[in-house]
Scaffold this active site. Sequence first.
Site, PDB file in Angstrom:
ATOM      1  N   ASP A 306      16.152  50.296  32.528  1.00  0.00           N
ATOM      2  CA  ASP A 306      17.587  50.391  32.743  1.00  0.00           C
ATOM      3  C   ASP A 306      17.827  51.466  33.810  1.00  0.00           C
ATOM      4  O   ASP A 306      16.904  52.158  34.252  1.00  0.00           O
ATOM      5  CB  ASP A 306      18.301  50.733  31.428  1.00  0.00           C
ATOM      6  CG  ASP A 306      19.745  50.231  31.393  1.00  0.00           C
ATOM      7  OD1 ASP A 306      20.349  50.077  32.470  1.00  0.00           O
ATOM      8  OD2 ASP A 306      20.268  49.990  30.296  1.00  0.00           O
ATOM      9  N   GLU A 512      29.957  51.131  27.761  1.00  0.00           N
ATOM     10  CA  GLU A 512      28.864  51.968  27.266  1.00  0.00           C
ATOM     11  C   GLU A 512      29.380  53.138  26.426  1.00  0.00           C
ATOM     12  O   GLU A 512      30.275  52.975  25.602  1.00  0.00           O
ATOM     13  CB  GLU A 512      27.966  52.397  28.434  1.00  0.00           C
ATOM     14  CG  GLU A 512      27.347  51.189  29.141  1.00  0.00           C
ATOM     15  CD  GLU A 512      26.280  51.538  30.144  1.00  0.00           C
ATOM     16  OE1 GLU A 512      25.418  52.390  29.833  1.00  0.00           O
ATOM     17  OE2 GLU A 512      26.267  50.943  31.238  1.00  0.00           O
TER      18      GLU A 512
END
Length: 604
Positions: A306, A512
């Site tokens: 990521d 997020e």
Amino acid sequence: MGRIPVFLMGLVVIWATMAEAEYMIYKDAAKPLNSRIKDLVSRMTLEEKIGQMTQIERGVASAEVIKDYFIGSVLSGGGSVPSKQASAETWINMVNGFQKGALSTRLGIPMIYGIDAVHGHNNVYKATIFPHNVGLGATRDPELVKRIGAATALEVRATGIPYVFAPCIAVCRDPRWGRCYESYSEDPKLVQAMTEIIPGLQGDIPATSSKGVPFVGGKTKVAACAKHYVGDGGTTKGINENNTEISRQGLLSIHMPGYYNSIIKGVSTVMISYSSWNGVKMHANRDMITGYLKNILRFRGFVISDWEGIDRITSPPHVNYSYSIQAGISAGIDMIMVPNTYKEFIDGLTSHVKNKVIPMSRIDDAVRRILRVKFMMGLFENPLADNSLVNELGSQEHRELAREAVRKSLVLLKNGESATQPLLPLPKKATKILVAGIHADNLGYQCGGWTIEWQGLGGNSLTTGTTILSAIQNTVDPSTEVVYKENPDADFVKSNNFSYAVVVVGEPPYAETFGDSLNLTISEPGPSTIQNVCGAVKCVTVIISGRPVVIQPYVGFMDALVAAWLPGTEGQGVADVLFGDYGFTGKAFTNMVQDCRSAAYERW
């Protein structure tokens, strides 16, 4: 016949030698995939191999950087665009410019450009924005999701991009998680079913294909990415990037099933999660990446980190980058989403290999996997994009598909005080109706996070689409007066003699960690609007949210309640169902509701 002069014979030998030297197996599309991979890897220097393992952000990329460092991949982070409101042609020109840098290298290995397309081509102006996954999960319709995957692939390819960081196949076990809307369900079986988006994005895998081998079916399809491996939806208290405490059996039975299906369907890449499993960072978990994903599940695509994922192996992030490189690569990550400090990454990994901290066999495994995906998707034969698909971006056909998805995602939670006295469907013909709530005429709020910008935006100027207010105005009889007021007081409502009201409230956009919530309430003026309007006139409340939220204190005021999730650009789908052109078919997060009741929450 006379003798051939010696100098002519020499020329023939030189010509034959040059012809033989020019033939490279890896450039021959007729040769078997593994032969092409083997040939190319054998020709590569360490510098070229490490370049292939490096993914950089477009903001630091250029044709020169890509050429000089043999960069294997470039990405757009959330909101990273060539220019504001860039056209499809502008995107294509940017991507091709980077690609020409890659093609000018000694071996001409094409770079692969990746982008988050998590609910349509969400970074791009005028793209179709589909409902977020939480809404698609409520449809319980894998075939619909496959069609959405195919439409998304066309829109992404319309901008010259061949790789998407989707789908998210997290299993959201706690709605307090800020990424819950990226999850199809808390039910692993439903998440498994929704991996049907992968053949939509990539194409149907051939019947003869071996399990675990990536597949991309041509220039109208894109390489997909199953993420985030593994357990990202099970963290303690739903805290993003936190620790998932669960037994191995629990991890495999709840969080792993989506990966089984993804691999069977030929997913090209897998992205590693920021989260930890029982205290071990997934980006450093060799047992789960190399041992389970690669060796047991026989995944043959490449594993990608990521964004700054290896940096976060340490706390604080990047405090010991040399160790992070060693731990991440040794765990089995093949491509590192650096994304900015590429020189530091390349130097660090080069040092580890030269000092035999990381064996060349690990580097070769990574490069073979990356090349396998590039060969499989036809990048060597068709590295440059053209303008042939630009009209697919935001096409009417795709918008109709998104509208269908919105209709099928709506969940009816309350309709009248009894079954014999329902409020819905609403009559299209009425004297005067009220539409209220800050979400009613706000395309950005409708779309949520990961839309044009990483965190999403408010307002109606971010892209093109239909707000719920506009949809209602489009649907009611021409004689019906529609009054819109964001947050009217009770006196205004009582004094205007409305036939009924539609209240649209919910969560603001987030993505997020910024979306983590310990209380799951909706903020003001949402609750006030519900009380002021629904306390004075018959009303249906439409909730725009990325997850179940606490609504119990206000349910008594409402005559009807609808969960619309984050519907995207096509708000007409909401009006289609409210006014009875289509029935309600969506189903809510039933297990999550029960779990939260037992935890003393009151929720839908």
